[in-house]
Design an enzyme around this catalytic site. Structure first.
Site, PDB file in Angstrom:
ATOM      1  N   ARG A 288      65.345  28.245 -72.333  1.00  0.00           N
ATOM      2  CA  ARG A 288      66.693  28.008 -71.810  1.00  0.00           C
ATOM      3  C   ARG A 288      66.731  26.565 -71.315  1.00  0.00           C
ATOM      4  O   ARG A 288      66.231  26.268 -70.236  1.00  0.00           O
ATOM      5  CB  ARG A 288      66.947  28.997 -70.667  1.00  0.00           C
ATOM      6  CG  ARG A 288      68.388  29.174 -70.271  1.00  0.00           C
ATOM      7  CD  ARG A 288      68.470  29.898 -68.936  1.00  0.00           C
ATOM      8  NE  ARG A 288      68.072  29.001 -67.866  1.00  0.00           N
ATOM      9  CZ  ARG A 288      67.500  29.395 -66.724  1.00  0.00           C
ATOM     10  NH1 ARG A 288      67.243  30.668 -66.501  1.00  0.00           N
ATOM     11  NH2 ARG A 288      67.184  28.516 -65.802  1.00  0.00           N
ATOM     12  N   HIS A 292      70.433  28.529 -65.483  1.00  0.00           N
ATOM     13  CA  HIS A 292      70.835  29.904 -65.806  1.00  0.00           C
ATOM     14  C   HIS A 292      72.329  29.964 -66.124  1.00  0.00           C
ATOM     15  O   HIS A 292      72.747  30.517 -67.141  1.00  0.00           O
ATOM     16  CB  HIS A 292      70.494  30.812 -64.623  1.00  0.00           C
ATOM     17  CG  HIS A 292      71.023  32.203 -64.754  1.00  0.00           C
ATOM     18  ND1 HIS A 292      70.621  33.060 -65.755  1.00  0.00           N
ATOM     19  CD2 HIS A 292      71.939  32.883 -64.028  1.00  0.00           C
ATOM     20  CE1 HIS A 292      71.266  34.211 -65.626  1.00  0.00           C
ATOM     21  NE2 HIS A 292      72.072  34.125 -64.601  1.00  0.00           N
ATOM     22  N   TYR A 301      63.079  25.502 -59.446  1.00  0.00           N
ATOM     23  CA  TYR A 301      61.994  26.367 -59.920  1.00  0.00           C
ATOM     24  C   TYR A 301      61.275  25.879 -61.178  1.00  0.00           C
ATOM     25  O   TYR A 301      60.405  26.569 -61.696  1.00  0.00           O
ATOM     26  CB  TYR A 301      62.478  27.813 -60.112  1.00  0.00           C
ATOM     27  CG  TYR A 301      63.719  27.953 -60.977  1.00  0.00           C
ATOM     28  CD1 TYR A 301      63.629  27.986 -62.357  1.00  0.00           C
ATOM     29  CD2 TYR A 301      64.980  28.047 -60.390  1.00  0.00           C
ATOM     30  CE1 TYR A 301      64.752  28.122 -63.140  1.00  0.00           C
ATOM     31  CE2 TYR A 301      66.116  28.176 -61.163  1.00  0.00           C
ATOM     32  CZ  TYR A 301      66.008  28.212 -62.536  1.00  0.00           C
ATOM     33  OH  TYR A 301      67.130  28.335 -63.303  1.00  0.00           O
TER      34      TYR A 301
HETATM   35  C1  LIG Z   1      71.092  45.246 -63.593  1.00  0.00           C
HETATM   36  C2  LIG Z   1      71.216  43.817 -63.261  1.00  0.00           C
HETATM   37  N1  LIG Z   1      70.480  43.282 -62.264  1.00  0.00           N
HETATM   38  C3  LIG Z   1      70.636  41.980 -61.945  1.00  0.00           C
HETATM   39  C4  LIG Z   1      71.526  41.189 -62.589  1.00  0.00           C
HETATM   40  C5  LIG Z   1      71.731  39.728 -62.186  1.00  0.00           C
HETATM   41  N2  LIG Z   1      71.205  38.853 -63.226  1.00  0.00           N
HETATM   42  C6  LIG Z   1      72.013  38.310 -64.142  1.00  0.00           C
HETATM   43  S1  LIG Z   1      71.191  37.457 -65.293  1.00  0.00           S
HETATM   44  C7  LIG Z   1      69.719  37.776 -64.565  1.00  0.00           C
HETATM   45  C8  LIG Z   1      68.460  37.257 -65.212  1.00  0.00           C
HETATM   46  C9  LIG Z   1      68.230  37.894 -66.521  1.00  0.00           C
HETATM   47  O1  LIG Z   1      67.190  37.260 -67.186  1.00  0.00           O
HETATM   48  P1  LIG Z   1      66.866  37.557 -68.691  1.00  0.00           P
HETATM   49  O2  LIG Z   1      66.919  38.989 -68.971  1.00  0.00           O
HETATM   50  O3  LIG Z   1      65.600  36.856 -69.016  1.00  0.00           O
HETATM   51  O4  LIG Z   1      68.071  36.909 -69.495  1.00  0.00           O
HETATM   52  P2  LIG Z   1      68.543  35.393 -69.521  1.00  0.00           P
HETATM   53  O5  LIG Z   1      69.523  35.201 -68.402  1.00  0.00           O
HETATM   54  O6  LIG Z   1      67.356  34.543 -69.380  1.00  0.00           O
HETATM   55  O7  LIG Z   1      69.228  35.231 -70.817  1.00  0.00           O
HETATM   56  C10 LIG Z   1      69.884  38.517 -63.420  1.00  0.00           C
HETATM   57  C11 LIG Z   1      68.811  38.916 -62.518  1.00  0.00           C
HETATM   58  C12 LIG Z   1      72.256  41.778 -63.625  1.00  0.00           C
HETATM   59  N3  LIG Z   1      73.150  41.092 -64.345  1.00  0.00           N
HETATM   60  N4  LIG Z   1      72.092  43.075 -63.949  1.00  0.00           N
END
Ligand SMILES: Cc1ncc(C[n+]2csc(CCOP(=O)(O)OP(=O)(O)O)c2C)c(N)n1
Ligand SMILES: [Mg+2]
Lengths: 398, 349
Positions: A288, A292, A301
């Protein structure tokens, strides 16, 4: 501890070597009654390193049309990402989780599907939806904030963007299972992040898919982070692709910035699923590049060197290099694609700059097939408030 | 019992007495509703834990796998979120899944799918993709179940917009409301009062009563002095209390809500305006329970007809007790009658 250790001697259990007074052990060579032989895990295991094609011998044989198509979508996709990020700064999008650096996965996921297939994107995967042909205005509705979904999922066979992590995965399994029961050769491709693989729904979806042999392909984009949390705090598995083996499905590891490799691996998985071969888990190693979302500060981080290292393995440049090496495109051709991307971005910018049309009555109209008496009352209340507001505005003008 | 109680509905639809009626239990009526729905519509699929070969731990789905095959009545892996999550996908593809949750407290793992997707999908897609899913939840206590087998979890569902929440209290309604739930294009949480599974009525599966639309309460017993507002497992308690009150000269009206969402303000308020007094009775905890909402609604709408505050007789605000103590928790006839006594009768002279 003795360094010189004899290898364990082979003991013939039928002839105990113990003292004479020990009664001879009854022969018992069978396995526990409940044990049944399961599948051989060997063929399910992922390769030791991510599968790559671009920059290797094998890329020489790739279909020129596919390479050009992937390249075009990558360039448009990169421009889409920068444009959408810019729109957050102008207040035209509420939030944008950029897929800059991950375009190869997004584009390949879209291109491997037939029209009748279904795509299950997460919040980060609007580009996959756009590459599949969805109007970016519709893809971005959730992130613009005028409604939760901007399209009819059944019309375009793209599920609504899923925000709760991994919750879209069991949907993909259920849909694929239903299609199979109906006799339709439809495949579902579901996208999830590395962090999402820790969720219970990831586990349940993979387990159901394998038990039902549902025609699903799970694409994990391992982009290094779940917001701020790196993968080593997420899992102790050898790789995310290895998780597949525990469910009895193949796991595939691929260079997620190599669009041709991702396309190849996904296409194979889709073809296998369509032919009745069941699900596959694909882990694409990518990065990425942006924070985020626009609201995140990634400097808290991770270091700039890490980002720079990944910029040197850029999916768009990798593809351009491959096209140059094959002599399939010259600078003029690249410029032409970039111009198309500019036109695409300009159109999106222009349309996003028009204020969204909002219909407050919509808030009540779609909760149920028929609004409940309570919702009818509340809709009337809001309508009266809006009428009063409009009337007082009218007075102000006078 | 409940089934022989006079039925005078707000919609004035008389109960059709089935021909050749034989005693049937609520459990059988629910199973029959599933069977008839599956026979009528090939899109109806049943899925859950042990629903196939075993017929469910309460034997509700007995015979369905044999009649319709494993693909229509499916033993799933043990994973409630997975069951409901895959049901969402099946509904997206045009099926009409009926999900069995084995027990009230074992439905909790599915809550994210329920709250985040099942309840929201129609609204999210502006009506383009409704989810016609029925979620059957055996709920409530009184069966001597150990921890996690007796929760009254309806308040969680009621607090989630986008879900219908329905609960039958009679054998007839168990059939009719479940048929209506399965036919509904909206997700319906169908809460089955498990201690009434074995309740009986002269009801014929061969000529079941007409299926009533979801969302109407029914007056189970007419009265003039006070209204008992109740549902599911507490209906028999209220009918018994009303019978006991008659001996003391009080005529209690008993309203069976049947549907918590949508809520039938009309039937409820018509009754309370007639009687001027109301007690809400349910097993769920009182604080934040459905009774809180019902008492507030009645007060807001019937204030000038009320002779006394609306009272509640509910379970205590405690985790569900162990079997040997559950009788202290469950609203019983005495507690209902005590509440009726506290309805400020002296004020009216
Ligand atoms: C059930 C749930 N818990 C927490 C969140 C908050 N949240 C949104 S994105 C994220 C990180 C997700 O990381 P990843 O699965 O690696 O996907 P990326 O964002 O890197 O594409 C979090 C913790 C959420 N959307 N859904
Ligand atoms: Mg990630």
């Amino acid at each position: 501890m003795s360094k010189k250790r004899q290898s364990t001697p082979v003991v013939d259990r039928r002839r105990p070597t113990g003292p004479e007074d020990v009664p001879e052990a009854a022969e018992h060579t069978v396995t526990p009654p409940a044990w049944r032989p399961r599948v051989d895990p060997g063929p399910l295991l992922p390769d030791e390193s991510p599968f790559r094609l671009l920059g290797t011998e094998a890329a020489q044989e790739a279909d020129p049309a596919l390479l050009k198509r992937l390249h075009r979508e990558l360039v448009l996709g990169r421009r889409y990402n920068t444009q959408a990020t810019a729109l957050t700064k102008q207040g035209r999008l509420a939030v944008y989780p950029s897929s800059t650096g991950q375009e190869a996965c997004e584009v390949a996921a879209a291109l491997v599907l037939e029209e009748r297939d279904w795509l299950f994107p997460s919040y980060r995967d609007t580009l996959a939806a756009v590459a599949r042909g969805l109007d970016p205005m519709q893809a971005l509705t959730l992130l613009r904030g005028d409604w939760h979904t901007g399209y009819d999922p059944r019309a375009v066979r793209i599920a609504p963007l899923s925000t709760p992590l991994a919750t879209q995965l069991p949907h993909a399994v259920g849909l694929a299972h239903a299609a199979r029961l109906k006799g339709d050769d439809v495949v579902a491709l579901a996208m999830v992040g590395d962090g999402g693989t820790s969720e219970g729904d990831f586990h349940e979806a993979l387990n159901f898919a394998a038990v039902w042999q549902a025609p699903v392909v799970f694409l994990v984009q391992n982009n290094g982070f779940a917001i701020s949390v790196p993968l080593d705090k997420q899992t102790a598995a050898p790789s995310l692709a290895h998780k597949a083996v525990g469910y009895g499905m193949p796991g595939r590891l691929v260079d997620g910035n190599d669009a041709l490799a991702v396309h190849t691996v996904l296409a194979e998985a889709v073809a296998g699923a369509r032919a009745g071969g069941g699900p596959t888990l694909v882990e694409a190693i990518t990065y990425r590049i942006d924070a985020h979302t626009n609201a995140d500060d990634a400097t808290r981080y991770r270091g700039a060197e890490e980002v720079e290292a990944w910029r040197a393995h850029d999916p768009v440049e990798l593809m351009e290099g491959a096209l140059r090496a094959r002599g399939l495109a010259d600078e003029a051709a690249f410029a032409a694609v970039r111009e198309d991307a500019e036109r695409f971005a300009a159109s999106l910018r222009e349309r996003m700059n028009a204020d969204a049309e909002l219909t407050p009555a919509d808030l009540f109209d779609h909760v149920y097939a028929e609004p409940t008496p309570q919702l009818r009352e509340q809709a009337a209340q809001l309508r009266a408030e809006l009428d009063a507001e409009a009337a007082s505005h009218g007075e102000d003008l006078r | 019992m409940t089934a022989s109680a006079p039925e005078t509905t707000g919609t004035a639809r008389p109960a059709r007495r089935a021909k050749a009626a034989k005693p049937a239990t609520m459990g059988q009526a629910i199973g029959r509703a599933l069977r008839d729905a599956m026979a009528e519509d090939p899109a109806v699929h049943v899925l859950g834990e042990d629903v196939g070969t075993l017929g469910g731990v309460f034997r509700i789905t007995d015979g369905l796998a044999a009649e319709f095959g494993d693909d229509r009545c499916t033993d799933t892996p043990l994973a409630e979120a997975g069951i409901l999550g895959t049901a969402v996908g099946m509904a997206m593809y045009g099926l009409r899944p009926v999900v069995e949750m084995q027990f009230d407290a074992f439905a909790y793992p599915s809550f994210e799918q329920l709250a985040s997707h099942v309840a929201k999908m129609r609204n999210r897609t502006r009506g383009a993709m409704p989810l016609p899913i029925t979620i059957r939840v055996p709920y409530g206590g009184g069966i001597g179940g150990v921890e996690h087998h007796s929760d009254s979890s309806e308040a969680y569902y009621v607090a989630t917009p986008g879900l219908h929440v329905v609960t039958p209290a009679t054998v007839e309604d168990a059939y009719g409301l479940l048929r209506a739930a399965i036919a509904s294009d909206d997700p319906v949480v169908f809460m089955e009062p498990k201690r009434l599974y074995w309740s009986k009525s002269d009801w014929s599966p061969e000529a079941p009563a007409e299926v009533e639309p979801i969302g109407r309460a029914v007056v189970r017993r007419a009265g003039t002095d006070a209204t008992l507002l109740t549902y599911g497992p507490s209906l028999p308690v209220c009918l018994e209390a009303a019978e006991a009150a008659r001996a003391e000269g009080r005529q209690l009206e008993v309203v069976d809500l049947r549907s918590l969402v949508p809520f039938d303000d009309e039937t409820v308020c018509a009754s309370v305006r007639r009687t001027g007094r109301a007690v809400v009775v349910h097993e769920a905890t009182g604080f934040g329970g459905p009774g809180a909402e019902i008492a507030a609604r009645v007060t807001e709408r019937c204030f000038h007809h009320l002779e006394a505050p609306v009272l509640r007789v509910t379970g205590f605000d405690i985790p569900y007790p162990p079997p040997m103590l559950e009788r202290h928790h469950l609203p019983g006839v005495d507690r209902v009658l005590d509440a009726v006594e506290r309805l400020q009768w002296e004020a009216r002279s």
